[in-house]
Design an enzyme around this catalytic site. Structure first.
Site, PDB file in Angstrom:
ATOM      1  N   ARG A  42       0.723  -1.121  -0.039  1.00 13.69           N
ATOM      2  CA  ARG A  42      -0.009   0.095   0.220  1.00 13.69           C
ATOM      3  C   ARG A  42       0.972   1.203   0.108  1.00 13.69           C
ATOM      4  O   ARG A  42       2.148   1.166   0.296  1.00 13.69           O
ATOM      5  CB  ARG A  42      -1.218   0.003   1.200  1.00 13.69           C
ATOM      6  CG  ARG A  42      -1.872  -1.282   1.187  1.00 13.69           C
ATOM      7  CD  ARG A  42      -2.585  -1.081   2.693  1.00 13.69           C
ATOM      8  NE  ARG A  42      -3.154  -0.111   3.280  1.00 13.69           N
ATOM      9  CZ  ARG A  42      -3.716   0.128   4.505  1.00 13.69           C
ATOM     10  NH1 ARG A  42      -3.310  -0.893   5.223  1.00 13.69           N
ATOM     11  NH2 ARG A  42      -4.263   1.136   4.735  1.00 13.69           N
TER      12      ARG A  42
ATOM     13  N   LYS B 126      -2.343  -7.746  11.627  1.00 12.33           N
ATOM     14  CA  LYS B 126      -3.849  -7.580  12.146  1.00 12.33           C
ATOM     15  C   LYS B 126      -4.889  -7.042  10.912  1.00 12.33           C
ATOM     16  O   LYS B 126      -6.037  -7.525  11.109  1.00 12.33           O
ATOM     17  CB  LYS B 126      -3.991  -6.527  13.347  1.00 12.33           C
ATOM     18  CG  LYS B 126      -3.844  -5.349  12.791  1.00 12.33           C
ATOM     19  CD  LYS B 126      -3.623  -4.196  13.988  1.00 12.33           C
ATOM     20  CE  LYS B 126      -3.409  -2.880  13.729  1.00 12.33           C
ATOM     21  NZ  LYS B 126      -4.545  -2.320  12.952  1.00 12.33           N
ATOM     22  N   ASP B 127      -4.415  -6.660   9.826  1.00  7.54           N
ATOM     23  CA  ASP B 127      -4.959  -6.485   8.576  1.00  7.54           C
ATOM     24  C   ASP B 127      -5.173  -7.747   7.901  1.00  7.54           C
ATOM     25  O   ASP B 127      -5.853  -7.607   6.560  1.00  7.54           O
ATOM     26  CB  ASP B 127      -4.472  -5.263   7.839  1.00  7.54           C
ATOM     27  CG  ASP B 127      -4.415  -4.003   8.532  1.00  7.54           C
ATOM     28  OD1 ASP B 127      -5.259  -4.121   9.606  1.00  7.54           O
ATOM     29  OD2 ASP B 127      -3.797  -3.101   8.224  1.00  7.54           O
TER      30      ASP B 127
ATOM     31  N   ARG C 148     -13.269  -3.115  18.483  1.00  5.79           N
ATOM     32  CA  ARG C 148     -12.656  -3.747  19.614  1.00  5.79           C
ATOM     33  C   ARG C 148     -12.287  -2.668  20.449  1.00  5.79           C
ATOM     34  O   ARG C 148     -12.578  -2.676  21.752  1.00  5.79           O
ATOM     35  CB  ARG C 148     -11.393  -4.637  19.072  1.00  5.79           C
ATOM     36  CG  ARG C 148     -10.425  -4.736  20.258  1.00  5.79           C
ATOM     37  CD  ARG C 148      -9.060  -5.515  19.956  1.00  5.79           C
ATOM     38  NE  ARG C 148      -8.293  -4.405  19.013  1.00  5.79           N
ATOM     39  CZ  ARG C 148      -7.558  -3.494  19.673  1.00  5.79           C
ATOM     40  NH1 ARG C 148      -7.326  -3.441  20.944  1.00  5.79           N
ATOM     41  NH2 ARG C 148      -6.994  -2.611  18.903  1.00  5.79           N
ATOM     42  N   ARG C 149     -11.627  -1.595  20.052  1.00  5.70           N
ATOM     43  CA  ARG C 149     -11.252  -0.481  20.710  1.00  5.70           C
ATOM     44  C   ARG C 149     -12.546   0.224  21.275  1.00  5.70           C
ATOM     45  O   ARG C 149     -12.711   0.652  22.574  1.00  5.70           O
ATOM     46  CB  ARG C 149     -10.382   0.455  20.028  1.00  5.70           C
ATOM     47  CG  ARG C 149      -8.919   0.001  19.780  1.00  5.70           C
ATOM     48  CD  ARG C 149      -8.256   0.972  18.792  1.00  5.70           C
ATOM     49  NE  ARG C 149      -7.028   0.419  18.563  1.00  5.70           N
ATOM     50  CZ  ARG C 149      -6.293   0.644  17.428  1.00  5.70           C
ATOM     51  NH1 ARG C 149      -6.839   1.372  16.244  1.00  5.70           N
ATOM     52  NH2 ARG C 149      -4.900   0.256  17.091  1.00  5.70           N
TER      53      ARG C 149
ATOM     54  N   ARG D 228     -11.230   7.316  10.160  1.00  6.57           N
ATOM     55  CA  ARG D 228     -10.717   6.430   9.147  1.00  6.57           C
ATOM     56  C   ARG D 228      -9.656   7.363   8.742  1.00  6.57           C
ATOM     57  O   ARG D 228      -9.596   8.326   9.126  1.00  6.57           O
ATOM     58  CB  ARG D 228     -11.920   6.140   8.212  1.00  6.57           C
ATOM     59  CG  ARG D 228     -12.966   5.039   8.733  1.00  6.57           C
ATOM     60  CD  ARG D 228     -12.492   3.705   8.859  1.00  6.57           C
ATOM     61  NE  ARG D 228     -11.549   3.360   7.941  1.00  6.57           N
ATOM     62  CZ  ARG D 228     -12.044   2.720   6.506  1.00  6.57           C
ATOM     63  NH1 ARG D 228     -13.065   2.883   6.420  1.00  6.57           N
ATOM     64  NH2 ARG D 228     -11.167   2.475   5.518  1.00  6.57           N
ATOM     65  N   GLY D 229      -9.099   6.565   7.751  1.00  8.53           N
ATOM     66  CA  GLY D 229      -7.608   7.200   7.071  1.00  8.53           C
ATOM     67  C   GLY D 229      -6.620   6.642   7.376  1.00  8.53           C
ATOM     68  O   GLY D 229      -6.394   5.939   8.451  1.00  8.53           O
ATOM     69  N   ASN D 230      -5.537   6.973   6.877  1.00 10.60           N
ATOM     70  CA  ASN D 230      -4.013   6.594   7.200  1.00 10.60           C
ATOM     71  C   ASN D 230      -3.679   7.173   8.565  1.00 10.60           C
ATOM     72  O   ASN D 230      -4.169   7.996   9.068  1.00 10.60           O
ATOM     73  CB  ASN D 230      -3.046   6.515   6.054  1.00 10.60           C
ATOM     74  CG  ASN D 230      -2.722   7.929   5.631  1.00 10.60           C
ATOM     75  OD1 ASN D 230      -2.882   8.930   6.461  1.00 10.60           O
ATOM     76  ND2 ASN D 230      -2.729   8.122   4.448  1.00 10.60           N
TER      77      ASN D 230
ATOM     78  N   ARG E  48      -5.136  10.478  10.395  1.00 12.12           N
ATOM     79  CA  ARG E  48      -5.977  10.511  11.699  1.00 12.12           C
ATOM     80  C   ARG E  48      -5.344  11.556  12.855  1.00 12.12           C
ATOM     81  O   ARG E  48      -5.922  12.174  13.448  1.00 12.12           O
ATOM     82  CB  ARG E  48      -5.784   8.995  12.429  1.00 12.12           C
ATOM     83  CG  ARG E  48      -6.477   7.962  11.525  1.00 12.12           C
ATOM     84  CD  ARG E  48      -6.406   6.737  12.170  1.00 12.12           C
ATOM     85  NE  ARG E  48      -6.829   5.647  11.074  1.00 12.12           N
ATOM     86  CZ  ARG E  48      -7.559   4.468  11.512  1.00 12.12           C
ATOM     87  NH1 ARG E  48      -7.415   4.116  12.798  1.00 12.12           N
ATOM     88  NH2 ARG E  48      -7.902   3.658  10.468  1.00 12.12           N
TER      89      ARG E  48
ATOM     90  N   CYS F 174     -14.022  -7.918  11.470  1.00  7.58           N
ATOM     91  CA  CYS F 174     -14.135  -6.501  12.257  1.00  7.58           C
ATOM     92  C   CYS F 174     -15.434  -6.094  12.394  1.00  7.58           C
ATOM     93  O   CYS F 174     -15.825  -5.224  13.254  1.00  7.58           O
ATOM     94  CB  CYS F 174     -13.654  -5.531  11.140  1.00  7.58           C
ATOM     95  SG  CYS F 174     -14.438  -5.465   9.697  1.00  7.58           S
TER      96      CYS F 174
END
Length: 331
Positions: free
Chosen positions: A21, A92-93, A140-141, A158-160, A164, A251
């Site tokens: 990515r 985790k992705d 989860r968070r 959301r976003g990278n 954030r 998710c």
């Protein structure tokens, strides 16, 4: 296979293409693997930057648009078409079960697996005022935050990583929660105001670890990349990811799994499950209690790691956790 990679050619080191990515963190991760391949294996390595569906869809939560597998699909297409030899992922992705024809070649040594509290004004979660706005799009968070502070208002984020942080700095949130690993890898450790303990914010399965994915028929790469694997990390995340797989992990289900302790003394696997309905509960409303379990076992093989994960998932179900059905396959 990329045309440049010629296994067994003694005249020149192989030329490898890594699909990645294009976010700053993803490029750092791919660059880290590139440096390892060049220094340890003598390979020539190029990066193939790509934008995934997960990067493009920013106005909806992942649970509503297909799961975190959206971050890896385009990279897998590049592998299947021979435009790239391997892909580097935040583990985790990566979905619990890879599509047919793909495999994890290795898992690298883990960075800090914990979650980080990030704020421009407050030093910790406890310092936030009543009704403060906290940003996260992780179920989860969200559920774990509500268990700690039911008064908080949890808003999507959301976003990278850079996006954030910018939204936090622009005043959209009093605080946000991010993975400590990403901040540390990008030299942004100073943005961390405090680190959550596992007792407060149990990490996601595989958080902080990098996985290298290849086509399953690439025995040449599987063998070479296996020499880079960090076995303690790989065993730990195998146990964690097995919990998620056994629970139908996605998710769309608030689930955490995290291992502690050296394998020689016994691996301690913690897990927590929350009712998905908690995500829509208004601030201050009484919430269904979390289901928390833990189990310790000697883990010296992948089979033993999977057995530990299955046992912990069984404990979760016995405690009232519900297996996720009809949800996107995901971490």
């Amino acid at each position: 296979m990329s045309a440049a990679f010629q296994p067994g050619n003694p005249l020149a080191p192989p030329k490898i293409v890594i699909a990645t990515r294009e976010s700053r963190l993803a490029l750092w991760q791919a660059g880290h693997v590139k440096a390892l391949l060049e220094s340890r294996l003598g390979w020539q390595v190029e990066l193939l930057g790509m934008t995934t569906q997960g990067d493009q869809i920013l106005d909806r939560s992942l649970s509503k648009v297909g799961g975190k597998g959206l971050f890896v699909k385009e990279l897998e297409i590049a592998l299947s078409e021979g435009r790239a030899d391997l892909a580097v992922h935040s583990l985790k992705d990566v979905p619990m079960d890879l599509p047919e024809g793909f495999a994890l070649a290795c898992v690298l040594e883990r960075e800090d697996p914990h979650d980080a509290f990030v704020s421009s004004q407050f030093a910790s979660l406890a310092d936030l005022p009543q009704g403060a706005v906290v940003g996260t799009s992780s179920l989860r968070r969200l559920v774990l935050l509500k268990a700690l502070r039911p008064d908080l208002k949890i808003e999507p984020l959301r976003g990278n990583l850079d996006t954030r942080l910018r939204k936090l700095d622009e005043g959209h949130y009093h605080a946000i929660v991010l993975a400590a690993a990403g901040l540390k890898r990008l030299g942004l450790e100073a943005r961390i105001r405090s680190i959550f303990t596992p007792a407060d914010m149990l990490p996601a399965a595989g958080q902080g670890a990098l996985g290298i994915e290849v086509r399953a028929d690439r025995d040449d790469l599987m063998q070479a990349l296996g020499t880079l694997a960090h076995q303690p990390t790989w065993l730990a995340v195998t146990a964690e990811r097995t919990v998620s797989r056994a629970m139908g992990g996605s998710c769309s289900m608030p689930l955490a799994a995290y291992t502690e302790g050296p394998a020689a003394e016994g691996m301690q696997l913690h897990a927590a499950w929350g009712d998905p309905a908690t995500a829509d509960a208004p601030a201050g409303q009484p919430l269904a209690p979390l289901v928390r379990v833990q189990k310790t076992a000697l883990v010296r093989s992948f089979a033993e790691a999977e057995a530990l994960g299955e046992a912990v998932a069984a404990q979760l179900r016995a405690g009232g956790a519900v297996w996720a059905t009809n949800t996107p396959s995901d971490t």
